[in-house]
Design a protein around this motif. Structure first.
Motif, PDB file in Angstrom:
ATOM      1  N   THR A  93      69.538   3.382 -16.150  1.00 36.56           N
ATOM      2  CA  THR A  93      70.533   2.636 -16.916  1.00 36.56           C
ATOM      3  C   THR A  93      71.093   1.499 -16.073  1.00 36.56           C
ATOM      4  O   THR A  93      71.032   1.525 -14.844  1.00 36.56           O
ATOM      5  N   LYS A 106      74.902  -3.972 -21.054  1.00 35.10           N
ATOM      6  CA  LYS A 106      74.361  -2.688 -20.613  1.00 35.10           C
ATOM      7  C   LYS A 106      72.925  -2.558 -21.091  1.00 35.10           C
ATOM      8  O   LYS A 106      72.500  -3.239 -22.036  1.00 35.10           O
ATOM      9  N   ASN A 108      69.385   0.379 -21.248  1.00 33.04           N
ATOM     10  CA  ASN A 108      68.611   1.563 -20.934  1.00 33.04           C
ATOM     11  C   ASN A 108      67.173   1.115 -20.686  1.00 33.04           C
ATOM     12  O   ASN A 108      66.699   0.152 -21.305  1.00 33.04           O
ATOM     13  N   LEU A 142      66.241   8.982 -22.057  1.00 29.32           N
ATOM     14  CA  LEU A 142      67.054   7.956 -22.716  1.00 29.32           C
ATOM     15  C   LEU A 142      66.332   7.544 -23.991  1.00 29.32           C
ATOM     16  O   LEU A 142      65.230   6.994 -23.928  1.00 29.32           O
TER      17      LEU A 142
END
Length: 251
Positions: A93, A106, A108, A142
């Motif tokens: 991440t 952000k 993943n 994820l």
């Protein structure tokens, strides 16, 4: 010390920005790649380790959300967490924090460990668990959705893979795919809209000298645009599928 987490400060440089002095999405993804590489390097699993052991990490999937792009001269901190391994997959991440500690972006990501010489996927090695301080219990995946492509595309462009597109693994750097899809978007949309979400799956590597073709379909959605892309090589094999969501700059 938590070996799975690393952080680095970046200052937005002039050569990393667009015409509105905002960080380019390609520059942002380069920050992600840089901190991931530095993290591995600092733990003893970086470039020299990869060369000695004939292995390398390659990206399989990105899922990136950008709340706000930093601007020229602004300092940001990029934090990454190599949070889990599961069979052949490494999960990592990323967060981008401004100077007030607000998370402004952000991501993943899913990575694969490959044998450099055989170009084959490897099961995550015991070495990698040790390097990042993980155990076999650290195996939570994820979730990243699959991109659903349209039946037809209305835009098509071709590019030749240049030497400057190649990275240390001797294939096209993952960020170049974003460059390519942006080149297929009409200029009036690029000037009025900004990518706020991008989902990428890398199916097959592209190599120096190949001619690649990009198919793009644009659709209007709630005042924004969704662009869908399929990238193939000169043999018609699928290299990557990408979805990008473009928000109006006026919102």
């Amino acid at each position: 010390m938590n070996r799975s987490i690393a952080e680095k400060e970046y200052e937005v440089n002039y050569y990393e920005i667009d015409y509105e002095e905002r960080l380019l999405i390609t520059s942002l993804v380069n920050y992600f790649g840089d901190i991931a590489t530095k993290h591995s390097q600092d733990l003893g699993g970086g470039l020299s380790y990869s060369k000695k052991n004939g292995v390398a990490w390659v990206l399989y999937k990105w899922d990136i959300d950008i709340e706000q792009y930093p601007r020229y001269g602004q300092k940001v901190r990029v934090r990454t967490n190599a949070c889990s391994f599961r069979k052949f997959y490494g999960y990592r991440t990323f967060e981008v924090l401004d100077q007030e500690d607000n998370v402004i972006a952000k991501a993943n990501s899913i990575w694969l460990l490959i044998d450099i010489n055989k170009r084959k996927i490897l099961r995550i090695t015991k070495d990698m668990y040790k390097i990042f301080g993980l155990t076999e219990n650290d195996n939570k995946p994820l979730p990243i959705k699959n991109v659903k492509l349209p039946e037809k595309f209305t835009i098509e462009k071709s590019f030749n893979v240049r030497y400057s597109d190649i990275d240390t693994n001797r294939h096209v750097n993952n960020v170049k795919y974003i460059d390519w899809i942006v080149e297929t978007i009409p200029l009036d949309i690029i000037l009025k809209y900004t990518i706020k979400h991008i989902n990428i799956t890398y199916e097959k590597e592209a190599l120096y000298g190949e001619k690649i073709k990009i198919f793009t379909e644009l659709k209007k959605q709630d005042g924004n645009y969704v662009s869908l892309h399929k990238i193939i090589d000169d043999n018609g094999k699928e290299l990557s599928v990408i979805e990008a969501i473009w928000h109006s700059n006026e919102i």
